[in-house]
Design a protein around this motif. Structure first.
Motif, PDB file in Angstrom:
ATOM      1  N   HIS A 148       0.847  -1.200   0.000  1.00  0.00           N
ATOM      2  CA  HIS A 148       0.000   0.000   0.000  1.00  0.00           C
ATOM      3  C   HIS A 148       0.882   1.250   0.000  1.00  0.00           C
ATOM      4  CE1 HIS A 148      -3.407  -2.616   1.035  1.00  0.00           C
ATOM      5  NE2 HIS A 148      -2.588  -3.190   1.900  1.00  0.00           N
ATOM      6  N   PHE A 149       0.607   2.163  -0.940  1.00  0.00           N
ATOM      7  CA  PHE A 149       1.386   3.394  -1.058  1.00  0.00           C
ATOM      8  C   PHE A 149       0.536   4.596  -0.672  1.00  0.00           C
ATOM      9  CE2 PHE A 149       3.971   0.564  -3.444  1.00  0.00           C
ATOM     10  CZ  PHE A 149       5.257   1.097  -3.457  1.00  0.00           C
ATOM     11  N   ARG A 150       1.104   5.452   0.193  1.00  0.00           N
ATOM     12  CA  ARG A 150       0.484   6.711   0.558  1.00  0.00           C
ATOM     13  C   ARG A 150       1.513   7.811   0.273  1.00  0.00           C
ATOM     14  NH1 ARG A 150      -2.760   3.514   0.125  1.00  0.00           N
ATOM     15  NH2 ARG A 150      -4.256   2.725   1.650  1.00  0.00           N
ATOM     16  N   MET A 151       1.195   8.681  -0.690  1.00  0.00           N
ATOM     17  CA  MET A 151       2.187   9.619  -1.202  1.00  0.00           C
ATOM     18  C   MET A 151       1.705  11.060  -1.102  1.00  0.00           C
ATOM     19  SD  MET A 151       3.189   7.411  -4.610  1.00  0.00           S
ATOM     20  CE  MET A 151       4.597   8.440  -5.030  1.00  0.00           C
ATOM     21  N   LEU A 152       2.588  11.921  -0.657  1.00  0.00           N
ATOM     22  CA  LEU A 152       2.362  13.367  -0.684  1.00  0.00           C
ATOM     23  C   LEU A 152       3.326  13.946  -1.712  1.00  0.00           C
ATOM     24  CD1 LEU A 152       2.095  14.061   3.146  1.00  0.00           C
ATOM     25  CD2 LEU A 152       0.242  14.220   1.487  1.00  0.00           C
ATOM     26  N   VAL A 153       2.776  14.415  -2.819  1.00  0.00           N
ATOM     27  CA  VAL A 153       3.587  14.899  -3.933  1.00  0.00           C
ATOM     28  C   VAL A 153       3.324  16.382  -4.137  1.00  0.00           C
ATOM     29  CG1 VAL A 153       4.097  14.623  -6.382  1.00  0.00           C
ATOM     30  CG2 VAL A 153       3.514  12.619  -5.006  1.00  0.00           C
ATOM     31  N   LEU A 154       4.381  17.164  -4.225  1.00  0.00           N
ATOM     32  CA  LEU A 154       4.253  18.598  -4.416  1.00  0.00           C
ATOM     33  C   LEU A 154       3.804  18.906  -5.844  1.00  0.00           C
ATOM     34  CD1 LEU A 154       4.877  21.124  -2.638  1.00  0.00           C
ATOM     35  CD2 LEU A 154       7.043  21.267  -3.868  1.00  0.00           C
ATOM     36  N   LYS A 155       2.748  19.696  -5.985  1.00  0.00           N
ATOM     37  CA  LYS A 155       2.297  20.045  -7.332  1.00  0.00           C
ATOM     38  C   LYS A 155       2.914  21.369  -7.769  1.00  0.00           C
ATOM     39  CE  LYS A 155      -2.063  22.184  -5.778  1.00  0.00           C
ATOM     40  NZ  LYS A 155      -3.535  22.109  -5.893  1.00  0.00           N
ATOM     41  N   ASP A 156       2.609  21.742  -9.002  1.00  0.00           N
ATOM     42  CA  ASP A 156       3.174  22.978  -9.542  1.00  0.00           C
ATOM     43  C   ASP A 156       2.811  24.172  -8.664  1.00  0.00           C
ATOM     44  OD1 ASP A 156       4.256  21.647 -11.631  1.00  0.00           O
ATOM     45  OD2 ASP A 156       2.632  22.071 -13.019  1.00  0.00           O
ATOM     46  N   GLY A 157       3.804  25.041  -8.470  1.00  0.00           N
ATOM     47  CA  GLY A 157       3.539  26.228  -7.667  1.00  0.00           C
ATOM     48  C   GLY A 157       4.854  26.904  -7.306  1.00  0.00           C
ATOM     49  N   PRO A 158       4.798  27.968  -6.508  1.00  0.00           N
ATOM     50  CA  PRO A 158       6.011  28.707  -6.126  1.00  0.00           C
ATOM     51  C   PRO A 158       7.059  27.842  -5.441  1.00  0.00           C
ATOM     52  CG  PRO A 158       4.026  29.929  -5.532  1.00  0.00           C
ATOM     53  CD  PRO A 158       3.566  28.582  -5.971  1.00  0.00           C
ATOM     54  N   ALA A 159       6.631  26.925  -4.580  1.00  0.00           N
ATOM     55  CA  ALA A 159       7.594  26.081  -3.872  1.00  0.00           C
ATOM     56  C   ALA A 159       8.344  25.177  -4.837  1.00  0.00           C
ATOM     57  CB  ALA A 159       6.872  25.240  -2.820  1.00  0.00           C
ATOM     58  N   ILE A 189      -0.860   4.523 -13.382  1.00  0.00           N
ATOM     59  CA  ILE A 189      -0.776   3.354 -12.496  1.00  0.00           C
ATOM     60  C   ILE A 189      -2.122   3.104 -11.830  1.00  0.00           C
ATOM     61  CG2 ILE A 189       0.236   2.504 -10.339  1.00  0.00           C
ATOM     62  CD1 ILE A 189       2.805   3.956 -11.112  1.00  0.00           C
ATOM     63  N   ALA A 190      -2.761   4.176 -11.353  1.00  0.00           N
ATOM     64  CA  ALA A 190      -4.068   4.032 -10.703  1.00  0.00           C
ATOM     65  C   ALA A 190      -5.082   3.411 -11.650  1.00  0.00           C
ATOM     66  CB  ALA A 190      -4.554   5.400 -10.224  1.00  0.00           C
ATOM     67  N   GLY A 191      -4.975   3.699 -12.937  1.00  0.00           N
ATOM     68  CA  GLY A 191      -5.898   3.125 -13.906  1.00  0.00           C
ATOM     69  C   GLY A 191      -5.694   1.638 -14.126  1.00  0.00           C
ATOM     70  N   HIS A 192      -4.506   1.124 -13.754  1.00  0.00           N
ATOM     71  CA  HIS A 192      -4.223  -0.304 -13.936  1.00  0.00           C
ATOM     72  C   HIS A 192      -4.527  -1.141 -12.701  1.00  0.00           C
ATOM     73  CE1 HIS A 192      -1.023   0.969 -17.145  1.00  0.00           C
ATOM     74  NE2 HIS A 192      -2.279   1.051 -17.601  1.00  0.00           N
ATOM     75  N   ILE A 193      -4.754  -0.481 -11.546  1.00  0.00           N
ATOM     76  CA  ILE A 193      -5.005  -1.208 -10.302  1.00  0.00           C
ATOM     77  C   ILE A 193      -6.493  -1.514 -10.180  1.00  0.00           C
ATOM     78  CG2 ILE A 193      -4.754  -1.161  -7.799  1.00  0.00           C
ATOM     79  CD1 ILE A 193      -2.115  -1.154  -9.389  1.00  0.00           C
ATOM     80  N   THR A 194      -6.824  -2.772  -9.957  1.00  0.00           N
ATOM     81  CA  THR A 194      -8.221  -3.202  -9.833  1.00  0.00           C
ATOM     82  C   THR A 194      -8.458  -3.833  -8.469  1.00  0.00           C
ATOM     83  OG1 THR A 194      -7.822  -5.431 -10.709  1.00  0.00           O
ATOM     84  CG2 THR A 194      -8.226  -3.668 -12.310  1.00  0.00           C
ATOM     85  N   GLU A 195      -9.725  -4.220  -8.234  1.00  0.00           N
ATOM     86  CA  GLU A 195     -10.097  -4.842  -6.968  1.00  0.00           C
ATOM     87  C   GLU A 195      -9.397  -6.186  -6.768  1.00  0.00           C
ATOM     88  OE1 GLU A 195     -12.047  -3.604  -9.169  1.00  0.00           O
ATOM     89  OE2 GLU A 195     -13.142  -1.971  -8.195  1.00  0.00           O
ATOM     90  N   LYS A 196      -8.941  -6.809  -7.838  1.00  0.00           N
ATOM     91  CA  LYS A 196      -8.268  -8.107  -7.742  1.00  0.00           C
ATOM     92  C   LYS A 196      -6.843  -7.979  -7.190  1.00  0.00           C
ATOM     93  CE  LYS A 196     -10.869 -10.151 -11.573  1.00  0.00           C
ATOM     94  NZ  LYS A 196     -10.777 -10.782 -12.915  1.00  0.00           N
ATOM     95  N   ASP A 197      -6.290  -6.781  -7.298  1.00  0.00           N
ATOM     96  CA  ASP A 197      -4.932  -6.556  -6.789  1.00  0.00           C
ATOM     97  C   ASP A 197      -4.963  -6.373  -5.280  1.00  0.00           C
ATOM     98  OD1 ASP A 197      -3.739  -6.563  -9.402  1.00  0.00           O
ATOM     99  OD2 ASP A 197      -4.605  -4.567  -9.695  1.00  0.00           O
ATOM    100  N   GLY A 198      -3.888  -6.809  -4.628  1.00  0.00           N
ATOM    101  CA  GLY A 198      -3.873  -6.785  -3.161  1.00  0.00           C
ATOM    102  C   GLY A 198      -3.583  -5.438  -2.551  1.00  0.00           C
ATOM    103  N   GLY A 199      -2.891  -4.564  -3.277  1.00  0.00           N
ATOM    104  CA  GLY A 199      -2.484  -3.296  -2.703  1.00  0.00           C
ATOM    105  C   GLY A 199      -3.380  -2.138  -3.070  1.00  0.00           C
ATOM    106  N   THR A 200      -3.061  -0.971  -2.540  1.00  0.00           N
ATOM    107  CA  THR A 200      -3.818   0.252  -2.824  1.00  0.00           C
ATOM    108  C   THR A 200      -2.850   1.412  -3.021  1.00  0.00           C
ATOM    109  OG1 THR A 200      -4.032   0.760  -0.467  1.00  0.00           O
ATOM    110  CG2 THR A 200      -5.827  -0.484  -1.492  1.00  0.00           C
ATOM    111  N   LEU A 201      -3.374   2.471  -3.651  1.00  0.00           N
ATOM    112  CA  LEU A 201      -2.587   3.666  -3.895  1.00  0.00           C
ATOM    113  C   LEU A 201      -3.392   4.894  -3.500  1.00  0.00           C
ATOM    114  CD1 LEU A 201      -0.142   5.183  -5.220  1.00  0.00           C
ATOM    115  CD2 LEU A 201      -1.448   5.116  -7.361  1.00  0.00           C
TER     116      LEU A 201
END
Length: 325
Positions: A148-159, A189-201
């Motif tokens: 299971h992946f939990r990600m905080l990704v910085l988006k476009d902006g001043p920082a 990647i999210a589009g390829h993950i289904t209910e049959k897969d064990g992990g989550t994003l």
């Protein structure tokens, strides 16, 4: 074997002591009584050498058993003081707080991905490094395997622009393009993950006025109950090329008040920081859901597990209460 060798050494020393004294007495008598005075000088030399050997070995024997023993005790006291003052406060205390060492130069991301087991959680708080786009396939395979992946990704902006200006060899626009490509890859990647897969994003693309305090890559290993942390520093090199500090501690469900105890560790502080940052973004999502507005800054998979995808492993009541902030 070592004890037998020591016994033989001491026996040999005793033989030299008594043997030397015997040589001294015997050849001293011969030098006095011998009829042929031509060889008296030789007998006296042998006699004196025997006495010299006996005295020298006796002095060494006495020094080792009496004087050297006291010197060793004194040296041990000095060494113990130094150990307590310097080593214990650095090496031993660092180990107690979870420090394992420093990576050779850069983090071996592929090795970590291949070491994941079903049920493991990976927490990510790293401003984007263009080289990570090469690992998107490994992200996907690890999720399909059950991580299971939990990600905080910085988006476009001043920082993002400020960070790009600090990195050698990257312009702000180039950095932004790579950043968008990375987010697009995560959506793919999210589009390829289904209910049959064990992990989550679950990915929050957040807009932060200042850069995060430190790059964090965390692995919560469910099977061994271990929390493994890698953290680095935002300097002039891309974060993927920087060495990382490596930390490890026992996996706990609640670390919110752990710093108040004597058993606190740096991994607990790191994961508590990530929890709090995650909850801030999750609170925004919850607010938007209540208002029934659209929210484009949350990427998740599978589509049927939206609530699970913004949940963290082992959330405590204390941490969950941050949603009310």
């Amino acid at each position: 074997m070592s004890s037998n060798l020591n016994i033989l050494k001491w026996l040999f020393a005793l033989v030299l002591i008594f043997g030397g004294f015997t040589v001294y007495k015997v050849f001293g008598v011969l030098a006095t009584d011998v009829g042929n005075k031509e060889y008296v000088w030789l007998l006296k030399i042998i006699s004196e050498f025997g006495l010299f050997t006996s005295v020298v070995i006796s002095v060494g024997f006495f020094h080792h058993w009496i004087i050297a023993t006291e010197e060793r005790k004194e040296t041990e006291k000095i060494f113990q003081n130094v150990l307590t003052k310097y080593i214990d406060k650095t090496v031993i205390n660092a180990k107690k707080r979870g420090f394992l060492g420093i990576t050779e130069k850069e983090l071996d991301f592929s090795e970590i991905m291949h070491s994941l087991y079903p049920g493991d959680y990976v927490y990510w708080l790293i401003t984007f490094d263009p080289r990570y786009r090469h690992y998107c396939r490994e992200f996907e395979l690890a999720i399909k395997k059950g991580a299971h992946f939990r990600m905080l990704v910085l988006k476009d902006g001043p920082a993002s622009e400020l960070h790009a200006k600090e990195i050698i060899g990257f312009g702000a626009e180039e950095f932004r393009q790579y950043n968008r490509l990375f987010l697009s890859s995560l959506e793919d990647i999210a589009g390829h993950i289904t209910e049959k897969d064990g992990g989550t994003l679950g990915v929050f693309a957040y807009d932060y006025d200042n850069l995060p305090s430190t790059p964090l890559f965390m692995v919560l290993r469910k099977k061994t109950k271990v929390l493994e942390i890698f953290n680095s520093f935002y300097l002039s090199e891309p974060i993927g090329r920087m060495p990382y500090l490596h930390w490890q501690a026992e996996l706990k469900n609640d670390t919110s008040n752990f710093f108040e105890s004597e058993q606190w560790s740096m991994p607990d502080l790191f994961i508590d920081y990530f929890h709090r940052r995650w909850m801030v973004e999750r609170h925004k999502l919850t607010t938007v859901d209540k208002e029934k507005s659209s929210y484009n800054d949350f990427i998740y998979a599978p589509a049927s597990a939206r609530k699970k995808c913004f949940s963290l492993n082992g959330e405590s009541d204390t941490v969950s209460n941050l949603e009310s902030i």
